[in-house]
Design an enzyme around this catalytic site. Sequence first.
Site, PDB file in Angstrom:
ATOM      1  N   GLU A 188     -33.999 -12.333 -40.716  1.00  0.00           N
ATOM      2  CA  GLU A 188     -32.830 -11.465 -40.497  1.00  0.00           C
ATOM      3  C   GLU A 188     -31.711 -11.750 -41.490  1.00  0.00           C
ATOM      4  O   GLU A 188     -30.873 -12.617 -41.254  1.00  0.00           O
ATOM      5  CB  GLU A 188     -32.307 -11.629 -39.056  1.00  0.00           C
ATOM      6  CG  GLU A 188     -31.095 -10.739 -38.778  1.00  0.00           C
ATOM      7  CD  GLU A 188     -30.551 -10.851 -37.361  1.00  0.00           C
ATOM      8  OE1 GLU A 188     -30.972 -11.746 -36.615  1.00  0.00           O
ATOM      9  OE2 GLU A 188     -29.682 -10.034 -37.025  1.00  0.00           O
ATOM     10  N   LYS A 230     -35.869  -8.112 -40.282  1.00  0.00           N
ATOM     11  CA  LYS A 230     -34.824  -7.561 -39.404  1.00  0.00           C
ATOM     12  C   LYS A 230     -33.563  -7.341 -40.226  1.00  0.00           C
ATOM     13  O   LYS A 230     -32.711  -8.229 -40.331  1.00  0.00           O
ATOM     14  CB  LYS A 230     -34.565  -8.528 -38.241  1.00  0.00           C
ATOM     15  CG  LYS A 230     -33.422  -8.128 -37.328  1.00  0.00           C
ATOM     16  CD  LYS A 230     -33.465  -8.882 -36.014  1.00  0.00           C
ATOM     17  CE  LYS A 230     -32.233  -8.583 -35.178  1.00  0.00           C
ATOM     18  NZ  LYS A 230     -32.342  -9.069 -33.806  1.00  0.00           N
TER      19      LYS A 230
HETATM   20  P1  13P Z   1     -27.026  -6.799 -32.689  1.00  0.00           P
HETATM   21  O1  13P Z   1     -28.072  -5.764 -32.421  1.00  0.00           O
HETATM   22  O2  13P Z   1     -25.983  -6.898 -31.604  1.00  0.00           O
HETATM   23  O3  13P Z   1     -26.449  -6.730 -34.060  1.00  0.00           O
HETATM   24  O4  13P Z   1     -27.744  -8.207 -32.623  1.00  0.00           O
HETATM   25  C1  13P Z   1     -28.933  -8.355 -33.267  1.00  0.00           C
HETATM   26  C2  13P Z   1     -29.170  -9.789 -33.437  1.00  0.00           C
HETATM   27  O5  13P Z   1     -30.142 -10.315 -32.972  1.00  0.00           O
HETATM   28  C3  13P Z   1     -28.200 -10.576 -34.224  1.00  0.00           C
HETATM   29  O6  13P Z   1     -28.796 -11.756 -34.648  1.00  0.00           O
END
Ligand code: 13P
Length: 351
Positions: A188, A230
């Site tokens: 991510e 992600k």
């Molecule tokens: P949000 O969808 O609230 O941005 O969170 C996703 C997430 O896992 C952040 O690490």
Amino acid sequence: MRNAFGLEQHKMNAQQLIDSARRLFAADKGLLAMDESNPTCNKRFAKLDIPQTVDARRAYRELIVTTPSLGECISGAILYDETIRQQKKDGTPFLKILVDAGIIPGIKVDTGAKDLAAHPGEKITEGLDGLRERLQEYFQMGARFAKWRAVIAIGEDIPSRSCIEANAQALARYAALCQEAGLVPVVEPEVLMNGNHTLEVCRKVTEEVLRNVFIQLNCQRVLLEGMILKPNMVLPGLTCSTQESADEVADTTMKSLWRTVPAAVPAIAFLSGGQSAELASARLNTMNHRFKTQLPWALAFSFARAIQQPALEIWRGQDINVKAAQQALVHRARCNRAARRGEYTAAMEKT
Ligand code: 13P
């Protein structure tokens, strides 16, 4: 050189990772991120006057994992270290409840984004020390995937090249360790929405970040078929005066992903990043509606706020609100499953 046993072991491991990644995005389902760290969870509770205690957090997570029918739309739930060890009031472990509902448990393993030395306004995500041992424990507990979030801010003269490279390298080292432990890494790199930058600036930064992330993933020998990306959607800053339509956001986001994400990656699961729940669904829907048949990867969701926020605002720490909050949660999960199919409509919000 690997010996014969090592090679066989490696191949088995690779196949398991590929199968796990595929299971996470089968049947148009997606991920529920419920892995807020205690400080983040407490901050969200404080805004709604919910007590910031272990038991309030436990009660809230019990509400989520016991939501009827959640497994129809959610394939995997990302947990936090506190939550993966918690139980329902009657003593049933959350892990068992999730597995019984057909939801694969995942775990956030970074230890948070800290100030990057000599880089005002920039962060580096920590958590690599001791990670191999922690991953082994989580695997034994039943987790089958993991998450690590890197944060990239846009501002005057940032992001710096050094911030992007340091975060990309940490993500890649985390991903390699996950795969060694048999866990599918959710990678991510989040380009934040905060600021008044334009969609075009977000596009440039997102592409640079993703390019660096895949250079590092390849460098650390991460199996692309056994990971999940992600990313953020490509969006104008929250305070930018021009806010593009869902079509323009979809066009720009797809262009960036096509340019930077190898086709070997099985799935891209967006974070919501502070968009409203409806906007996140509408934008994901537009991308799938217009481009699904042309995409090499599944285009899915791994939302926290865009699935949970409406439910949290209904619950407000009160037992009496649990049922209504669960209905709101499953409603958002259904909207996002529909968005994976390109079948979400604004009318769904009125049902
Ligand atoms: P949000 O969808 O609230 O941005 O969170 C996703 C997430 O896992 C952040 O690490």
